[in-house]
Scaffold this motif. Structure first.
Motif, PDB file in Angstrom:
ATOM      1  N   GLY A 186       0.896  -1.138  -0.016  1.00  0.00           N
ATOM      2  CA  GLY A 186       0.030  -0.021  -0.115  1.00  0.00           C
ATOM      3  C   GLY A 186       0.787   1.273   0.027  1.00  0.00           C
ATOM      4  O   GLY A 186       0.461   2.244  -0.342  1.00  0.00           O
ATOM      5  N   GLU A 187       2.053   1.056   0.498  1.00  0.00           N
ATOM      6  CA  GLU A 187       2.840   2.558   0.600  1.00  0.00           C
ATOM      7  C   GLU A 187       3.423   2.809  -0.853  1.00  0.00           C
ATOM      8  O   GLU A 187       3.619   4.126  -1.105  1.00  0.00           O
ATOM      9  CB  GLU A 187       3.958   2.267   1.464  1.00  0.00           C
ATOM     10  N   VAL A 188       3.263   1.956  -1.796  1.00  0.00           N
ATOM     11  CA  VAL A 188       3.602   2.296  -3.264  1.00  0.00           C
ATOM     12  C   VAL A 188       2.473   2.872  -3.892  1.00  0.00           C
ATOM     13  O   VAL A 188       2.576   3.583  -5.044  1.00  0.00           O
ATOM     14  CB  VAL A 188       4.424   0.862  -3.790  1.00  0.00           C
ATOM     15  N   PHE A 189       1.073   2.701  -3.534  1.00  0.00           N
ATOM     16  CA  PHE A 189      -0.090   2.935  -4.422  1.00  0.00           C
ATOM     17  C   PHE A 189      -0.020   4.548  -4.729  1.00  0.00           C
ATOM     18  O   PHE A 189      -0.338   4.916  -5.791  1.00  0.00           O
ATOM     19  CB  PHE A 189      -1.071   2.303  -3.670  1.00  0.00           C
ATOM     20  N   LEU A 190      -0.012   5.246  -3.668  1.00  0.00           N
ATOM     21  CA  LEU A 190      -0.267   6.604  -3.984  1.00  0.00           C
ATOM     22  C   LEU A 190       0.926   7.289  -4.692  1.00  0.00           C
ATOM     23  O   LEU A 190       0.625   8.109  -5.595  1.00  0.00           O
ATOM     24  CB  LEU A 190      -0.469   7.331  -2.513  1.00  0.00           C
ATOM     25  N   PRO A 191       2.086   6.949  -4.444  1.00  0.00           N
ATOM     26  CA  PRO A 191       3.162   7.575  -5.305  1.00  0.00           C
ATOM     27  C   PRO A 191       3.086   7.174  -6.736  1.00  0.00           C
ATOM     28  O   PRO A 191       3.187   7.959  -7.792  1.00  0.00           O
ATOM     29  CB  PRO A 191       4.524   6.911  -4.748  1.00  0.00           C
ATOM     30  N   ALA A 192       2.542   5.798  -7.022  1.00  0.00           N
ATOM     31  CA  ALA A 192       2.457   5.478  -8.613  1.00  0.00           C
ATOM     32  C   ALA A 192       1.361   5.961  -8.979  1.00  0.00           C
ATOM     33  O   ALA A 192       1.288   6.459 -10.254  1.00  0.00           O
ATOM     34  CB  ALA A 192       2.331   3.824  -8.422  1.00  0.00           C
ATOM     35  N   ALA A 193       0.128   6.261  -8.162  1.00  0.00           N
ATOM     36  CA  ALA A 193      -0.954   6.988  -8.860  1.00  0.00           C
ATOM     37  C   ALA A 193      -0.657   8.457  -9.215  1.00  0.00           C
ATOM     38  O   ALA A 193      -0.977   8.880 -10.208  1.00  0.00           O
ATOM     39  CB  ALA A 193      -1.980   6.996  -7.558  1.00  0.00           C
ATOM     40  N   ALA A 194       0.257   9.126  -8.336  1.00  0.00           N
ATOM     41  CA  ALA A 194       0.567  10.382  -8.389  1.00  0.00           C
ATOM     42  C   ALA A 194       1.424  10.509  -9.830  1.00  0.00           C
ATOM     43  O   ALA A 194       1.295  11.513 -10.611  1.00  0.00           O
ATOM     44  CB  ALA A 194       1.224  10.827  -7.205  1.00  0.00           C
ATOM     45  N   LEU A 195       2.438   9.586 -10.006  1.00  0.00           N
ATOM     46  CA  LEU A 195       3.194   9.413 -11.308  1.00  0.00           C
ATOM     47  C   LEU A 195       2.314   9.263 -12.530  1.00  0.00           C
ATOM     48  O   LEU A 195       2.677   9.711 -13.475  1.00  0.00           O
ATOM     49  CB  LEU A 195       4.077   8.408 -10.995  1.00  0.00           C
ATOM     50  N   LEU A 196       1.375   8.384 -12.588  1.00  0.00           N
ATOM     51  CA  LEU A 196       0.668   7.918 -13.651  1.00  0.00           C
ATOM     52  C   LEU A 196      -0.193   9.311 -13.757  1.00  0.00           C
ATOM     53  O   LEU A 196      -0.592   9.460 -15.137  1.00  0.00           O
ATOM     54  CB  LEU A 196      -0.146   6.855 -13.424  1.00  0.00           C
ATOM     55  N   ALA A 197      -0.824   9.867 -12.786  1.00  0.00           N
ATOM     56  CA  ALA A 197      -1.702  11.077 -13.116  1.00  0.00           C
ATOM     57  C   ALA A 197      -0.858  12.200 -13.913  1.00  0.00           C
ATOM     58  O   ALA A 197      -1.170  12.692 -14.677  1.00  0.00           O
ATOM     59  CB  ALA A 197      -2.103  11.883 -11.837  1.00  0.00           C
ATOM     60  N   CYS A 198       0.340  12.524 -13.406  1.00  0.00           N
ATOM     61  CA  CYS A 198       1.171  13.657 -14.148  1.00  0.00           C
ATOM     62  C   CYS A 198       1.726  13.086 -15.482  1.00  0.00           C
ATOM     63  O   CYS A 198       1.719  13.962 -16.505  1.00  0.00           O
ATOM     64  CB  CYS A 198       2.301  13.764 -13.153  1.00  0.00           C
ATOM     65  N   LEU A 199       1.876  11.682 -15.640  1.00  0.00           N
ATOM     66  CA  LEU A 199       2.236  11.400 -17.040  1.00  0.00           C
ATOM     67  C   LEU A 199       0.921  11.288 -17.784  1.00  0.00           C
ATOM     68  O   LEU A 199       1.360  11.941 -18.995  1.00  0.00           O
ATOM     69  CB  LEU A 199       2.895   9.651 -16.547  1.00  0.00           C
ATOM     70  N   SER A 200       0.136  10.869 -17.584  1.00  0.00           N
ATOM     71  CA  SER A 200      -1.460  11.430 -18.294  1.00  0.00           C
ATOM     72  C   SER A 200      -1.595  12.864 -18.510  1.00  0.00           C
ATOM     73  O   SER A 200      -1.720  12.749 -19.954  1.00  0.00           O
ATOM     74  CB  SER A 200      -2.363  10.788 -17.399  1.00  0.00           C
ATOM     75  N   CYS A 201      -1.337  13.511 -17.882  1.00  0.00           N
ATOM     76  CA  CYS A 201      -1.339  14.876 -18.267  1.00  0.00           C
ATOM     77  C   CYS A 201      -0.348  15.294 -19.471  1.00  0.00           C
ATOM     78  O   CYS A 201      -0.607  15.913 -20.571  1.00  0.00           O
ATOM     79  CB  CYS A 201      -1.345  15.796 -17.017  1.00  0.00           C
ATOM     80  N   ALA A 202       0.860  14.967 -19.021  1.00  0.00           N
ATOM     81  CA  ALA A 202       1.960  15.239 -19.968  1.00  0.00           C
ATOM     82  C   ALA A 202       1.897  14.684 -21.288  1.00  0.00           C
ATOM     83  O   ALA A 202       2.001  15.108 -22.531  1.00  0.00           O
ATOM     84  CB  ALA A 202       3.241  14.731 -19.276  1.00  0.00           C
TER      85      ALA A 202
END
Length: 362
Positions: A186-202
């Motif tokens: 679970g500690e990896v979930f939110l950092p991965a979600a944040a990274l994918l959100a920024c990647l999606s925008c980019a």
């Protein structure tokens, strides 16, 4: 420029209203064919209903009340935003006392304390209103100019990224099971979600900026793949519950299941220009794929909001004890970081558009 009255479906039914609007609002030119606007502003298989490019800003603002091929796109997300705000307000008033994050404390009711358990839900509602507002503005105003078109859709992609992370945050905190969190680290979930959100925008900004019409297939893949990966990650705590729990045992689970179905249908219509592909010109004003995408996505958001209300009520009391106060604060603090990162990406892309437009005008 010819002066014409606003277009309404029925002059007989709305005669008095139409007359009043004609007096109060500026007259707008009739929508035009696709051949009358630059290729940038055209949509595949949509032949009519385009607003002329280069009008004053007020003309696009008041085109909210005109019939064109963006009218329903604008109104669907505008009304969805109103529904989200009103539903949240009624929930706060009747079910979620103290949900706005501050409540009185102390033996004599003096002082204020942070209701940390409700803060993620507030951020989720804010993220929903953000993406609905950005989408409404983009579809309403994008015909003004090339720079406005790119800038507003970059803003739209920022709204999508913010909403993606808002979903991830609340689903992780309110809708996940301890067994799932242990299994996926679970500690990896939110950092991965944040990274994918920024990647999606980019990636969406990149695809919008660097590909010209007629768009190649890999432009759509550049938009859909990162966004799809973000969704599958964000929805994974719910998918685990849906697969392992009895739906009848929890009122939120049928709502989560319905939300997944609606989102999948929305993704289908976003990816495929159906039905207009088979009858170009027939669905220009009502019924084209992007309108169906907006409608299904709005219903998905409203359904997800209801499901999260149920999860919030059932897990609010033990949320701080389960996750800890500092991890909760850190998780919530990551939300503006994702929003800022996405905004910086959009601004960087906008500067490149400005540079390109200046070069083309020389």
């Amino acid at each position: 420029m010819p002066r014409v009255s606003l277009s309404f479906p029925s002059a007989h039914s709305f005669g008095p209203v139409r007359l009043l609007l004609n007096r109060l609002l500026p007259s707008l030119p009739h929508p035009v064919r696709d051949t009358s606007v630059p290729p940038l502003f055209r949509e595949p298989h949509i032949l009519h209903g385009y607003r002329p490019v280069g009008l004053p800003w007020r003309c696009y603002v008041f085109s909210l009340f005109q019939v064109h091929n963006e009218t329903l796109n604008v109104w669907i997300h505008l009304l969805a935003g109103v529904c989200v705000a009103l539903r949240f307000t009624t929930f706060v008033l009747f079910r979620g006392g103290g949900i706005l994050g501050l409540r009185l404390q102390g033996p004599e009711g003096q002082g204020l304390s942070l209701d940390l358990a409700s803060l993620p839900l507030v951020l989720y509602v804010f993220s929903s209103l953000t993406y609905l507002s950005c989408s409404t503005a983009a579809h309403l105003l994008q015909s003004h100019s090339e720079l406005a078109h790119y800038s507003l859709f970059f803003l739209d992609y920022v709204g999508v990224a913010v909403y993606q992370y808002g979903c991830a945050l609340t689903l992780y905190l309110y809708s996940s099971e301890p067994a799932w969190r242990h299994h996926v680290k679970g500690e990896v979930f939110l950092p991965a979600a944040a990274l994918l959100a920024c990647l999606s925008c980019a990636s969406c900004c990149f695809a919008k900026l660097y590909y010209r019409r007629p768009y190649p297939l890999h432009r759509k893949l550049c938009q859909v793949v990162p966004t799809g990966l973000a969704y599958f990650l964000d929805i994974s705590p719910v998918a685990y519950r849906l697969a392992t729990k009895n739906w009848a045992s929890n009122s939120a689970l049928p709502l989560h299941g319905l939300q997944v179905m609606l989102f999948m249908l929305a993704a289908f219509f976003f990816s495929c220009p159906i039905p207009e592909r088979f009858s170009p010109g027939k669905y220009d004003i009502i019924g084209h794929a992007h309108q169906l995408f907006h409608l299904l996505l709005s219903l998905s958001t409203l359904t997800q909001q209801e499901a999260l209300f149920q999860d919030f009520l059932s897990r609010r009391a033990g949320l701080v004890r389960e996750f800890g106060e500092e991890p909760l604060l850190l998780a919530c603090a990551s939300f503006p970081c994702v929003a800022l990162c996405s905004a910086v990406t959009a601004l960087t892309m906008r500067r490149r558009v400005q540079t390109r437009v200046r070069k083309e005008q020389r």
